[in-house]
Write a protein that holds these residues in place. Structure first.
Motif, PDB file in Angstrom:
ATOM      1  N   ASP A 376      -5.295  60.382  52.348  1.00 40.77           N
ATOM      2  CA  ASP A 376      -5.723  61.760  52.619  1.00 40.77           C
ATOM      3  C   ASP A 376      -6.594  62.276  51.472  1.00 40.77           C
ATOM      4  N   ILE A 377      -7.618  63.044  51.850  1.00 35.68           N
ATOM      5  CA  ILE A 377      -8.444  63.748  50.868  1.00 35.68           C
ATOM      6  C   ILE A 377      -7.951  65.198  50.819  1.00 35.68           C
ATOM      7  N   VAL A 378      -7.477  65.651  49.642  1.00 37.45           N
ATOM      8  CA  VAL A 378      -6.904  66.995  49.502  1.00 37.45           C
ATOM      9  C   VAL A 378      -7.552  67.702  48.318  1.00 37.45           C
ATOM     10  N   LYS A 379      -7.380  69.014  48.299  1.00 44.17           N
ATOM     11  CA  LYS A 379      -7.897  69.817  47.188  1.00 44.17           C
ATOM     12  C   LYS A 379      -6.744  70.340  46.338  1.00 44.17           C
ATOM     13  N   GLY A 380      -7.010  70.465  45.049  1.00 43.29           N
ATOM     14  CA  GLY A 380      -6.003  70.984  44.133  1.00 43.29           C
ATOM     15  C   GLY A 380      -6.643  71.556  42.889  1.00 43.29           C
ATOM     16  N   THR A 381      -5.805  72.040  41.996  1.00 43.22           N
ATOM     17  CA  THR A 381      -6.271  72.652  40.760  1.00 43.22           C
ATOM     18  C   THR A 381      -5.697  71.898  39.567  1.00 43.22           C
ATOM     19  N   ILE A 382      -6.532  71.619  38.592  1.00 42.62           N
ATOM     20  CA  ILE A 382      -6.075  70.938  37.377  1.00 42.62           C
ATOM     21  C   ILE A 382      -5.113  71.883  36.648  1.00 42.62           C
ATOM     22  N   SER A 383      -3.844  71.479  36.569  1.00 39.40           N
ATOM     23  CA  SER A 383      -2.823  72.338  35.949  1.00 39.40           C
ATOM     24  C   SER A 383      -2.629  72.033  34.473  1.00 39.40           C
ATOM     25  N   ARG A 384      -2.794  70.784  34.061  1.00 40.99           N
ATOM     26  CA  ARG A 384      -2.661  70.431  32.644  1.00 40.99           C
ATOM     27  C   ARG A 384      -3.277  69.059  32.424  1.00 40.99           C
ATOM     28  N   ILE A 385      -3.657  68.839  31.179  1.00 40.11           N
ATOM     29  CA  ILE A 385      -4.299  67.588  30.787  1.00 40.11           C
ATOM     30  C   ILE A 385      -3.455  66.915  29.716  1.00 40.11           C
ATOM     31  N   PRO A 387      -2.988  62.926  27.440  1.00 34.67           N
ATOM     32  CA  PRO A 387      -3.853  61.837  26.948  1.00 34.67           C
ATOM     33  C   PRO A 387      -4.125  60.758  27.985  1.00 34.67           C
ATOM     34  N   PHE A 388      -3.232  60.541  28.908  1.00 34.54           N
ATOM     35  CA  PHE A 388      -3.399  59.449  29.854  1.00 34.54           C
ATOM     36  C   PHE A 388      -3.899  59.906  31.224  1.00 34.54           C
ATOM     37  N   GLY A 389      -4.256  61.182  31.373  1.00 36.75           N
ATOM     38  CA  GLY A 389      -4.767  61.633  32.657  1.00 36.75           C
ATOM     39  C   GLY A 389      -4.711  63.147  32.810  1.00 36.75           C
ATOM     40  N   ALA A 390      -4.750  63.588  34.051  1.00 38.12           N
ATOM     41  CA  ALA A 390      -4.723  65.017  34.361  1.00 38.12           C
ATOM     42  C   ALA A 390      -3.822  65.259  35.565  1.00 38.12           C
ATOM     43  N   PHE A 391      -3.043  66.369  35.491  1.00 33.42           N
ATOM     44  CA  PHE A 391      -2.151  66.744  36.591  1.00 33.42           C
ATOM     45  C   PHE A 391      -2.860  67.742  37.497  1.00 33.42           C
ATOM     46  N   VAL A 392      -2.682  67.537  38.797  1.00 32.35           N
ATOM     47  CA  VAL A 392      -3.292  68.407  39.792  1.00 32.35           C
ATOM     48  C   VAL A 392      -2.188  69.069  40.607  1.00 32.35           C
ATOM     49  N   GLN A 393      -2.210  70.398  40.663  1.00 29.86           N
ATOM     50  CA  GLN A 393      -1.237  71.127  41.485  1.00 29.86           C
ATOM     51  C   GLN A 393      -1.818  71.302  42.878  1.00 29.86           C
ATOM     52  N   LEU A 394      -1.140  70.679  43.842  1.00 30.12           N
ATOM     53  CA  LEU A 394      -1.604  70.757  45.233  1.00 30.12           C
ATOM     54  C   LEU A 394      -1.075  72.010  45.917  1.00 30.12           C
ATOM     55  N   GLU A 395       0.172  72.377  45.590  1.00 28.79           N
ATOM     56  CA  GLU A 395       0.796  73.596  46.099  1.00 28.79           C
ATOM     57  C   GLU A 395       1.966  73.913  45.174  1.00 28.79           C
ATOM     58  N   GLU A 396       2.631  75.030  45.443  1.00 27.63           N
ATOM     59  CA  GLU A 396       3.746  75.439  44.582  1.00 27.63           C
ATOM     60  C   GLU A 396       4.828  74.374  44.588  1.00 27.63           C
ATOM     61  N   GLY A 397       5.070  73.790  43.414  1.00 28.96           N
ATOM     62  CA  GLY A 397       6.124  72.803  43.286  1.00 28.96           C
ATOM     63  C   GLY A 397       5.685  71.372  43.484  1.00 28.96           C
ATOM     64  N   ILE A 398       4.425  71.135  43.882  1.00 31.23           N
ATOM     65  CA  ILE A 398       3.922  69.782  44.136  1.00 31.23           C
ATOM     66  C   ILE A 398       2.754  69.495  43.188  1.00 31.23           C
ATOM     67  N   GLU A 399       2.936  68.489  42.342  1.00 30.49           N
ATOM     68  CA  GLU A 399       1.888  68.066  41.430  1.00 30.49           C
ATOM     69  C   GLU A 399       1.676  66.556  41.561  1.00 30.49           C
ATOM     70  N   GLY A 400       0.439  66.137  41.392  1.00 30.98           N
ATOM     71  CA  GLY A 400       0.090  64.729  41.361  1.00 30.98           C
ATOM     72  C   GLY A 400      -0.654  64.424  40.077  1.00 30.98           C
ATOM     73  N   ILE A 401      -0.728  63.143  39.737  1.00 26.56           N
ATOM     74  CA  ILE A 401      -1.392  62.740  38.512  1.00 26.56           C
ATOM     75  C   ILE A 401      -2.656  61.940  38.823  1.00 26.56           C
ATOM     76  N   ILE A 402      -3.738  62.228  38.078  1.00 26.84           N
ATOM     77  CA  ILE A 402      -4.955  61.415  38.137  1.00 26.84           C
ATOM     78  C   ILE A 402      -5.014  60.611  36.844  1.00 26.84           C
ATOM     79  N   PRO A 403      -4.768  59.326  36.899  1.00 30.02           N
ATOM     80  CA  PRO A 403      -4.877  58.525  35.678  1.00 30.02           C
ATOM     81  C   PRO A 403      -6.317  58.518  35.157  1.00 30.02           C
ATOM     82  N   ASN A 404      -6.486  58.194  33.905  1.00 24.02           N
ATOM     83  CA  ASN A 404      -7.824  58.160  33.318  1.00 24.02           C
ATOM     84  C   ASN A 404      -8.752  57.218  34.105  1.00 24.02           C
TER      85      ASN A 404
END
Length: 519
Positions: A376-385, A387-404
Motif C-alpha cells: 500500500d502507498i500511504v501518507k504520513g508525517t515525519i514524527s522524529r528522526i 540515526p538509523f532512519g525516520a519515524f512516520v506517524q500514519l495516524e494516532e497511535g500508529i507509527e512506521g519506520i523508514i530505514p536509512n
C-alpha cells in the motif's frame, strides 16, 4: 348534740381517716351524751383486691362481728341503728371512690419535681420563642427562660432553633421576682465545646474546625472556643502563605489543652499525616494487579508522573502513558488532574506501585491488519528522526519506520539530509508485524525510479568500436599506467564488497532500531 358517724378506711398501705359527714349544729357542753359513733372500713391484712369491711365504733369498743379486738362487751344498739348500718353499707362503694381522691390529694408531688442550682447543665424542650427570649421546659414547676443575650448561636446542627427542639442549657440562677430559672444556651455550648476538645485530646480523635483569622505565628480556628494552629503545624509545616487557609475547614489534632488558661493548641499537619497513613494502609490492603483505580496527579517528572491513589503514590511511567511515543509527561497529564489508571505491579516491601494509562485505552494496532497491507502507498508525517532512519506517524497511535536505506536511491548517512520533522511524505508499506507493533516503510519505493547516468568511459568505448581508426587510451599508456589502472579496478571491486557489507549493516541497524524503540 346531733352527730353523724365518722368513717375509718383501712388501705393496704396504711390507715386513712376521713370524716364522711360534718357535725350539724354545735357540740353541747353536756358530758353525758353518747360519744360520736365511728365506722371502720378497710382491708388491712386481707391482701390486695380484698373488699373493704366496715366496723362500727361505739363508746365502749369495736363491733365483734368484724373480728376486731374489743375492750368491752358488745354495745347496745339504739333504736334505728340497724337502718343506719344498711345505709352505710350501701354508701361504701361511693366512699371508696372518695377515699382514692382524698389519697391523691394528700400525695406530696413536690418530691417528684426536680430542682436545679446554678452551674447545672440540663436538657430541655423549647416551648416558646419571642423577642424577650426563649422559654424552655426543663421539668420544673415553671419554664426557665433563656434571655436573648444568652442564646449564643441561634442554630442547632446548622438549623434555626424552633419550638419543640431539645437544647442543652446552663443554669445561671433564679429570677427573684417570679422564681423562674435563668438559663444560658451560650454557656452550655461553651462548656460542651470544652468537653469535646478535652475528649478529643484524651482519645486522639480528629476534629474539624473553620479557620477564622490569620495571626502572627499561625492561624485561629473556631471550635466553639478559640483554638490556635502554629505555622509549623499548618500543611507540610513549610507553608508561607497562610492567608489562603482563612475560611477553610481543616482536620485538626489536639496537641495541648489548658482549660484554666483557656488555651487550645492544634495541629493540621499531624492530622493530615495520620489520615494519610490510615488511608495508605487501607489502600495497600485493597490494591491488586489488574485493578483500574482513580487517582490524582500529584507530581510530574521527566520520566513519568506520581499518582495519589488514596494515601499512597504510584508511578505512571512515561512509556505507559500512551500507545505512541510521548515527548514529556506534561503533554499527557496535568498536575491536580483526576485520572483512571491500571495497577500493573505492587511491591509492598519496596513500597512501589507501577501504574499504566495506555492499558485502559483502545489499542490502535488491533485495527492495523484491516487497514494496512504490504504494497500500500500511504501518507504520513515525519514524527522524529533517529540515526538509523525516520519515524512516520500514519495516524494516532500508529507509527512506521523508514530505514536509512529506504529513504533514497542514493546512499544516506544522515536522515535529516533527506527529511525533516513535521514533513508530510508518501511511503510504501513493505512489512507489517502487528504482534511486534512494527511497520517498515519505504520512501524511495514510493517514488519514480530515476534514470541511471552512463559512465563517460563506456561511451568513449562505444565510439572507438564504431571508428577503428580511433586510438584508445590503452594504446598510449605504458606498462606502469596499465598497472595503475589494474590497481584501480581492484579498488573498485573492493568498494563493491564494502557496499554489500554496508547493506548488511543497514539491515542490522533496522533490527536494532526496533529493539530500541520497543524499549
Amino acid at each position: 348534740m346531733s352527730c353523724r358517724p365518722i368513717t375509718i378506711f383501712a388501705m393496704t398501705d396504711g390507715l386513712h381517716v376521713a370524716v364522711s359527714a360534718a357535725r350539724s349544729g354545735f357540740m353541747s357542753d353536756e358530758r353525758s351524751e353518747t360519744p360520736e359513733a365511728m365506722e371502720f372500713v378497710g382491708n388491712a391484712g386481707q391482701g390486695e383486691g380484698a373488699e373493704p369491711s366496715a366496723v362500727q365504733v361505739g363508746s365502749d369498743g369495736v363491733d365483734q362481728g368484724t373480728g376486731a379486738l374489743s375492750s368491752g362487751s358488745e354495745p347496745q344498739q339504739t333504736q334505728g341503728s340497724h337502718a343506719e348500718d344498711t345505709e352505710k353499707a350501701e354508701a361504701a362503694p361511693a366512699s371508696s371512690e372518695q377515699e382514692k381522691e382524698d389519697i391523691g390529694n394528700d400525695v406530696d408531688y413536690t418530691q417528684a419535681i426536680p430542682s436545679f442550682s446554678a452551674g447545672d447543665m440540663v436538657k430541655g424542650t423549647v416551648v416558646h420563642i419571642d423577642r424577650d427570649g426563649v422559654l424552655v421546659d426543663v421539668g420544673t414547676k415553671s419554664e426557665g427562660i433563656v434571655p436573648p443575650r444568652e442564646m449564643g448561636s441561634p442554630e442547632i446542627d446548622g438549623k434555626p432553633v424552633e419550638v419543640g427542639d431539645k437544647i442543652d442549657v446552663y443554669v445561671i440562677g433564679t429570677d427573684e421576682q417570679d422564681g423562674n430559672l435563668i438559663l444560658s444556651k451560650k454557656r452550655a455550648d461553651f462548656e460542651k465545646a470544652w468537653q469535646r476538645v478535652i475528649d478529643a485530646k484524651e482519645t486522639g480523635r480528629i476534629l474539624t474546625a473553620m479557620v477564622t483569622d490569620r495571626v502572627k505565628g499561625g492561624l485561629v480556628v473556631d471550635l466553639g472556643i478559640r483554638g490556635f494552629i502554629p505555622a509549623s503545624h499548618v500543611g507540610s509545616g513549610k507553608v508561607r502563605n497562610l492567608d489562603r487557609y482563612v475560611g477553610q475547614s481543616l482536620p485538626l489534632k489536639v496537641i495541648e489543652v489548658d482549660k484554666d488558661r483557656r488555651k487550645v493548641v492544634l495541629s493540621h499537619r499531624i492530622a493530615v499525616e495520620e489520615e494519610r497513613e490510615r488511608q495508605r494502609q487501607a489502600t495497600l490492603q485493597s490494591l491488586a494487579e489488574g485493578q483500574v483505580r482513580t487517582g490524582i496527579v500529584r507530581r510530574i517528572t521527566d520520566y513519568g508522573a506520581f499518582i495519589d491513589l488514596g494515601g499512597v503514590d504510584g508511578l505512571l511511567h512515561i512509556s505507559e502513558m500512551s500507545w505512541t511515543r510521548v515527548d514529556h509527561p506534561s503533554k499527557v497529564v496535568k498536575q491536580g488532574e483526576r485520572i483512571h489508571v491500571m495497577v500493573l505491579k505492587v511491591d509492598p516491601e519496596a513500597n512501589r506501585i507501577s501504574l499504566g494509562l495506555r492499558q485502559i485505552l483502545p489499542d490502535p494496532w488491533n485495527e492495523v491488519p484491516k487497514k494496512y497491507h504490504v504494497g500500500d502507498i500511504v501518507k504520513g508525517t515525519i514524527s522524529r528522526i533517529v540515526p538509523f532512519g525516520a519515524f512516520v506517524q500514519l495516524e494516532e497511535g500508529i507509527e512506521g519506520i523508514i530505514p536509512n536505506s529506504e529513504l533514497s536511491y542514493r546512499r544516506v548517512n544522515k536522515p535529516e539530509s533527506v527529511v525533516k520533522v513535521g514533513e508530510e511524505v508518501e511511503v510504501k508499506v513493505i512489512d507489517i508485524s502487528p504482534e511486534e507493533r512494527r511497520m517498515t516503510l519505504s520512501k524511495r519505493q514510493a517514488e519514480p525510479i530515476p534514470e541511471p547516468e552512463r559512465p563517460k568511459e563506456r561511451e568513449h568505448g562505444r565510439q572507438s568500436r564504431r571508428d577503428p581508426d580511433r586510438i584508445t587510451i590503452g594504446d598510449v599508456l605504458d606498462e606502469d599506467d596499465r598497472a595503475a589502472l589494474t590497481s584501480r579496478s581492484r579498488r573498485g571491486t573492493k568498494a563493491k564488497a564494502e557496499a554489500e557489507a554496508e547493506a548488511a549493516a543497514d539491515a542490522e541497524e533496522r533490527e536494532l532500531m526496533y529493539e530500541q524503540d520497543e524499549e
